[in-house]
Write a protein that holds these residues in place. Sequence first.
Motif: not given
Length: 538
Positions: A284-289, A351-352
């Motif tokens: 949910d926070a960073y995506g399924h990839q 990312g950051e």
Amino acid sequence: MELEKYKVLLFEKIKRQIASWFDGNLFESISNEEVYRFLHSMKGTAGTIQLTGLHQLADRLMADIERQEMKEWDKKDLRNYLFDLIEMSYEYEHFQTVKQQNPIRVENAPLIQLIDDDISMLILLKDALERKGWMVIASTELDVAKEQYYDHRPDCLIIDINLDGESGFQLLEDIQNHTRNKYIPKIMISVKADRETRIKSYKMGADDFISKPIDLEEFLVKIERHMDNKKLFDQSSMIDELTRVYNRRFFHDSLLIFMNELSRNQRLFSLAMLDIDFFKKVNDAYGHQTGDKVLVEFAKYLKENVRQTDYVFRYGGEEFIILFSGANGNESKTALEKILKGFSEKRFAEGENAFSVTFSAGVFMVDEPEMERDIIIRAADQALYEAKQKGRARVECCKLDSFAQNKKKLHVSVIDDDPIIRMMLTKVLSNMELNHAELDIKVFEDGRKFLNSNRIEEKGPHFLILDGIMPVMDGLEVMHEVKKSKRAKDIHVLMLTGRKSEHDIARALKLGAEDYVTKPFSLTELEARIQRLIKRLT
């Protein structure tokens, strides 16, 4: 025509009697004489109006009662005793529709995901696919479809290119990277079937293209061919496509080898079941990839930190199994705690942002050759559940006598104005055996009584089996009220609908229904669908 009128009256009489017995105080008993009178009346009426099956079944049940010396019936026992008769009544009443539903559903039936914003087409294809014995999850919106894909991991995708305001190509592109190393048939359907659209579909990863209007016979033959090919592919592979550790199929073969080795050489082993903690939050926070990257790194870390004689498997989703050869429970627990410490110190960058991940694990030692494989898996699963209950990021060992402890309560509410359906569903739910869940089952004859009961305020997950059409308060109105509740995220809904109204089904799906089943239904199909949805919640 007169005969049909009396059949309707008989079914209404049965419903009134069932409601009278089972909607009241569950602790009240029912006299044997009252049950006998009901069966006697039913037998006579059924025989007179040529319902031979009901007549014969009522006669057999009466004969059973005459042989017994019971004076009072416990309601649970009576419900079980009358279940075949009630189910037959339902089938008689809805014979013209139910007789078309021949395929028997099994729990592990292939799962097909269908995405189309043309509700009439969605209903048509869903019904046709389900008559073949497949399970279908359906959605009309792209965002919902994407979440369903990652939550359910379907075996086949059928995507309409021309979704309202969006393109099915977007979904195909979003999931293509995820399925690059895994064979999941992807079929595009569209009213636009020109050469350019077809070529674009294949270039983007589609395995087939079917133009609308759809020839149902050809459509089903093509889907069946794709499903057969997937089955052959899955059977030929030992390696999980994403994580490159052994897959679930090879786990079952390996467990048999370990059991044979225990029988021949008394070489004990331990089975550990691992589950990444709060993995959905990562997605949910960073995506399924990013979630996939975590899975890959986790599998790699496990392989690098177990012995060459140990086997690592991806059991499903974020769940893994390790077979520790020649290791007892404490030795395996110590090894896993070391792995847990090392893996939890690993940092993932997106990312950051940077984050770390932990896992929970359950261990069961196997030292008896005659032990059933299902028991072994359930024991490790029980220990895993205990680790989660104690706060996660820990390893627990299981003993066989701890199976029945620490079960999670799942509130199940059946809301339907038909007493026969309420009774049948109560029986089905009461007979379900779940490793981690204790079902708290209650029935309501209308939505207003359900909402007034404050049932949804009870702590814990809720599963509603909700009739779409009720006289006092429509099922869609109930869903609307439920969605406004502070506990809405804990409430999951299976909608029962007697109508194939495109508008109503679309609203139910948008309001958050997990699935819908059209009445009259096959009880076997409904039972499998309920079990599948409940297992996801526990």
